[in-house]
Design a protein around this motif. Structure first.
Motif, PDB file in Angstrom:
ATOM      1  N   ALA A  27       0.922  -1.230  -0.123  1.00 44.06           N
ATOM      2  CA  ALA A  27       0.239   0.077  -0.058  1.00 44.06           C
ATOM      3  C   ALA A  27       0.763   0.775  -0.221  1.00 44.06           C
ATOM      4  O   ALA A  27       0.366   2.610  -0.707  1.00 44.06           O
ATOM      5  N   ALA A  28       2.291   1.013   0.824  1.00 39.95           N
ATOM      6  CA  ALA A  28       2.878   2.274   0.373  1.00 39.95           C
ATOM      7  C   ALA A  28       2.968   2.521  -0.427  1.00 39.95           C
ATOM      8  O   ALA A  28       3.768   3.786  -1.428  1.00 39.95           O
ATOM      9  N   ARG A  29       4.030   1.677  -1.000  1.00 38.91           N
ATOM     10  CA  ARG A  29       4.484   1.361  -2.021  1.00 38.91           C
ATOM     11  C   ARG A  29       4.047   2.131  -3.416  1.00 38.91           C
ATOM     12  O   ARG A  29       3.610   2.764  -4.089  1.00 38.91           O
ATOM     13  N   GLY A  35       1.243   8.530  -5.911  1.00 40.26           N
ATOM     14  CA  GLY A  35       0.368  10.041  -5.728  1.00 40.26           C
ATOM     15  C   GLY A  35      -0.982   9.774  -4.332  1.00 40.26           C
ATOM     16  O   GLY A  35      -1.661  11.391  -4.807  1.00 40.26           O
ATOM     17  N   GLY A  36      -0.994   8.689  -4.059  1.00 39.08           N
ATOM     18  CA  GLY A  36      -1.686   8.666  -3.219  1.00 39.08           C
ATOM     19  C   GLY A  36      -1.692   9.102  -1.898  1.00 39.08           C
ATOM     20  O   GLY A  36      -0.986   9.183  -1.250  1.00 39.08           O
ATOM     21  N   ARG A  37      -2.807   8.550  -1.132  1.00 44.25           N
ATOM     22  CA  ARG A  37      -2.526   8.424   0.170  1.00 44.25           C
ATOM     23  C   ARG A  37      -2.836   7.054   1.077  1.00 44.25           C
ATOM     24  O   ARG A  37      -3.779   5.862   0.583  1.00 44.25           O
ATOM     25  N   ASN A  79       6.191   5.630   7.090  1.00 42.89           N
ATOM     26  CA  ASN A  79       6.733   6.937   6.665  1.00 42.89           C
ATOM     27  C   ASN A  79       7.964   7.441   6.739  1.00 42.89           C
ATOM     28  O   ASN A  79       8.472   8.040   5.482  1.00 42.89           O
ATOM     29  N   GLU A  80       8.432   6.165   7.177  1.00 42.30           N
ATOM     30  CA  GLU A  80      10.497   6.076   6.519  1.00 42.30           C
ATOM     31  C   GLU A  80      10.573   5.674   5.713  1.00 42.30           C
ATOM     32  O   GLU A  80      11.410   5.811   4.581  1.00 42.30           O
ATOM     33  N   LEU A  81       9.642   4.545   5.279  1.00 42.01           N
ATOM     34  CA  LEU A  81       9.364   3.907   3.270  1.00 42.01           C
ATOM     35  C   LEU A  81       9.396   5.164   2.824  1.00 42.01           C
ATOM     36  O   LEU A  81      10.439   5.132   1.598  1.00 42.01           O
ATOM     37  N   THR A  82       8.091   5.449   2.656  1.00 42.06           N
ATOM     38  CA  THR A  82       8.169   6.753   2.153  1.00 42.06           C
ATOM     39  C   THR A  82       8.349   8.106   2.134  1.00 42.06           C
ATOM     40  O   THR A  82       7.844   8.802   0.765  1.00 42.06           O
ATOM     41  N   ASP A 152       8.213  -4.350  -3.545  1.00 41.59           N
ATOM     42  CA  ASP A 152       8.793  -3.029  -4.162  1.00 41.59           C
ATOM     43  C   ASP A 152       8.184  -3.136  -6.213  1.00 41.59           C
ATOM     44  O   ASP A 152       8.013  -2.348  -6.737  1.00 41.59           O
ATOM     45  N   GLU A 153       8.822  -4.926  -6.319  1.00 42.28           N
ATOM     46  CA  GLU A 153       8.465  -5.185  -8.039  1.00 42.28           C
ATOM     47  C   GLU A 153       7.146  -4.397  -8.325  1.00 42.28           C
ATOM     48  O   GLU A 153       6.498  -4.061  -9.483  1.00 42.28           O
ATOM     49  N   LEU A 154       6.104  -5.702  -7.603  1.00 40.73           N
ATOM     50  CA  LEU A 154       4.987  -5.163  -7.882  1.00 40.73           C
ATOM     51  C   LEU A 154       3.994  -4.139  -7.722  1.00 40.73           C
ATOM     52  O   LEU A 154       3.052  -3.561  -8.771  1.00 40.73           O
ATOM     53  N   ALA A 155       4.603  -3.662  -6.881  1.00 39.40           N
ATOM     54  CA  ALA A 155       4.091  -1.549  -6.483  1.00 39.40           C
ATOM     55  C   ALA A 155       4.329  -1.379  -7.545  1.00 39.40           C
ATOM     56  O   ALA A 155       3.964  -0.237  -7.754  1.00 39.40           O
TER      57      ALA A 155
END
Length: 155
Positions: A27-29, A35-37, A79-82, A152-155
């Motif tokens: 979800a984060a990725r 540009g989502g939330r 938050n740390e990831l994105t 990460d590859e999927l998102a």
């Protein structure tokens, strides 16, 4: 875009399961790339203890604190990831019931992100519920056994 014209909101159910980490990352990725939330939901499980009101209230407070800890930890990870600061939602009740109520109330939720369990008992109760009986919003079901690189590859 969501119903209100805002960027898409990805809803993730936060719990103690190992697959939750996969759903959070996906979800984060996705939010980062589109540009989502992100909205994090956790249910403070109800207590069924009615002998002493004071003890019941203490148990409810502890359930809420546990839910807060899970949500805050997940928010920190996102938050740390994105760099995204997610919305935090804690509801009291059975996860299934309060989740359905949240989806009905919050028209900005665009996609529910779940990760399937990897155990032989099945994909998990919420995955089963949303993949068969409840058709409230689009649902993305991510395999719960993916590593970070695969997510990460999927998102």
């Amino acid at each position: 875009m969501s119903a209100s014209g805002d960027p898409r909101k990805f809803l993730v159910v936060v719990d103690n399961t190992p697959e939750c980490r996969v759903a959070l990352r996906f979800a984060a990725r996705r939010a980062q790339h589109t540009g989502g939330r992100v909205s994090l939901f956790c249910a403070a499980q109800p207590v069924d203890f009615q002998q002493w009101k004071g003890v019941e209230e203490i148990m409810m407070d502890e359930a809420h604190q546990d839910a807060e800890a899970l949500v805050y930890d997940a928010a920190k990870t996102i938050n740390e990831l994105t760099g995204i600061t997610p919305e935090l939602v804690i509801e009291h009740g059975e996860a299934r019931d309060v989740l359905l109520d949240l989806i009905r109330r919050d028209r900005d939720i665009s996609i529910l992100v779940l990760a399937s369990a990897t155990s032989k008992e099945g994909p998990g109760p919420l995955v089963s519920l949303f993949s068969t009986r409840v058709q409230a919003i689009p649902v993305t079901i991510v395999p719960g056994n993916l590593d970070d690189e695969a997510v990460d590859e999927l998102a």
